[in-house]
Design a protein around this motif. Structure first.
Motif, PDB file in Angstrom:
ATOM      1  N   THR A  12       0.842  -1.186   0.000  1.00 12.40           N
ATOM      2  CA  THR A  12       0.000   0.000   0.000  1.00 12.40           C
ATOM      3  C   THR A  12       0.882   1.242   0.000  1.00 12.40           C
ATOM      4  OG1 THR A  12      -0.148   0.009   2.423  1.00 12.40           O
ATOM      5  CG2 THR A  12      -1.878  -1.172   1.218  1.00 12.40           C
ATOM      6  N   HIS A  45      -2.076   2.532   5.490  1.00 13.00           N
ATOM      7  CA  HIS A  45      -2.599   3.425   4.461  1.00 13.00           C
ATOM      8  C   HIS A  45      -4.008   3.156   3.948  1.00 13.00           C
ATOM      9  CE1 HIS A  45       1.448   4.925   4.413  1.00 13.00           C
ATOM     10  NE2 HIS A  45       1.953   3.867   3.799  1.00 13.00           N
ATOM     11  N   ASP A  46      -4.363   1.903   3.652  1.00  7.39           N
ATOM     12  CA  ASP A  46      -5.538   1.644   2.824  1.00  7.39           C
ATOM     13  C   ASP A  46      -6.403   0.540   3.430  1.00  7.39           C
ATOM     14  OD1 ASP A  46      -7.358   1.103   0.789  1.00  7.39           O
ATOM     15  OD2 ASP A  46      -5.882   1.354  -0.811  1.00  7.39           O
ATOM     16  N   ASP A  48      -9.463  -0.153   2.846  1.00  4.27           N
ATOM     17  CA  ASP A  48     -10.267  -0.834   1.823  1.00  4.27           C
ATOM     18  C   ASP A  48      -9.489  -1.984   1.194  1.00  4.27           C
ATOM     19  OD1 ASP A  48     -12.448   0.836   2.177  1.00  4.27           O
ATOM     20  OD2 ASP A  48     -11.871   2.200   0.566  1.00  4.27           O
ATOM     21  N   ALA A  74      -4.149   3.022   9.018  1.00  2.00           N
ATOM     22  CA  ALA A  74      -5.415   2.376   8.670  1.00  2.00           C
ATOM     23  C   ALA A  74      -5.920   1.418   9.746  1.00  2.00           C
ATOM     24  CB  ALA A  74      -5.273   1.628   7.343  1.00  2.00           C
TER      25      ALA A  74
END
Length: 211
Positions: A12, A45-46, A48, A74
């Motif tokens: 990520t 970071h992410d 999703d 995250a």
């Protein structure tokens, strides 16, 4: 059909910020487990993308190797979405609070603690230096070490910023990591994996330079 425990890597992208500077970084997110349950190491970071990689499997824990923002940004969102606890060594709470002042980790990591998932045990090794509460996870059944930012291909993690200390990271690597079998694959927080055997000659040079 359920297969055995395995290691999955997700990269990520985001930023790392400390001491007034900000840098673009790519982070490795490690997912350890099988078709039923997993542990995530460093929710970077992410949320999703990490949730998608976990899929329908049960997320047993989100383990933070340390609390620099690029490794934990995250974590709260992922924890809320998938109902998993966030685990952090208490010595890194000051760093954690810089990123998440209103949300504490759910439980503490301790040296020697055993985390179990999918029939695999991961031993927590407290390896301060890059950060006070930095940890590595050793999974002998997988011939694997998850080193966060303590050890990379080519040498120790950075120690030039707040909360870091070069002699301490050298001691951690010498006493806690170089004692592992040489064939142990080191899954790092950034970049490509390496092995303990491949890094040992470089690290001895660092150790000599640091004392």
């Amino acid at each position: 059909m359920t297969v055995g425990a395995r290691i999955e890597r997700l990269v990520t992208s985001g930023t790392f910020s400390l001491d007034g500077g900000t840098w673009d970084v790519d982070n490795n997110v490690w997912i350890i487990g099988d078709d039923r349950e997993v542990i995530v190491v460093d929710a970077a970071h992410d949320a999703d993308a990490i949730a998608e990689a976990v899929g329908g499997r049960a997320l047993r824990a989100i383990v933070c190797t340390h609390a620099h923002n690029d490794h934990i940004d995250a974590a709260p969102e992922l924890a809320e979405r998938l109902g998993a606890p966030v685990l952090l060594h208490p010595d890194d709470l000051p760093l954690w609070k810089q990123t998440h002042p209103d949300r504490a980790p759910d439980a503490e990591l301790a040296d020697g603690q055993i985390l179990a998932v999918a029939g695999v045990e991961l031993t927590v090794l407290h390896t301060p230096g890059h950060a006070p509460g930095a940890v590595c996870l050793y999974a002998p059944k997988l011939t694997a070490l998850f080193s966060g930012d303590t050890l990379f291909a080519g040498g120790p993690g950075a120690t030039g910023r707040s909360y870091s200390h070069f002699p301490t990271i050298i001691e951690s690597i010498r006493e806690r990591l170089l004692t592992l079998p040489g064939g142990t694959v080191v899954h790092t927080g950034h970049g490509d994996p390496t092995t303990i055997g491949a890094e040992a000659p470089h690290l001895r040079e660092w150790i000599a330079r640091g004392h």
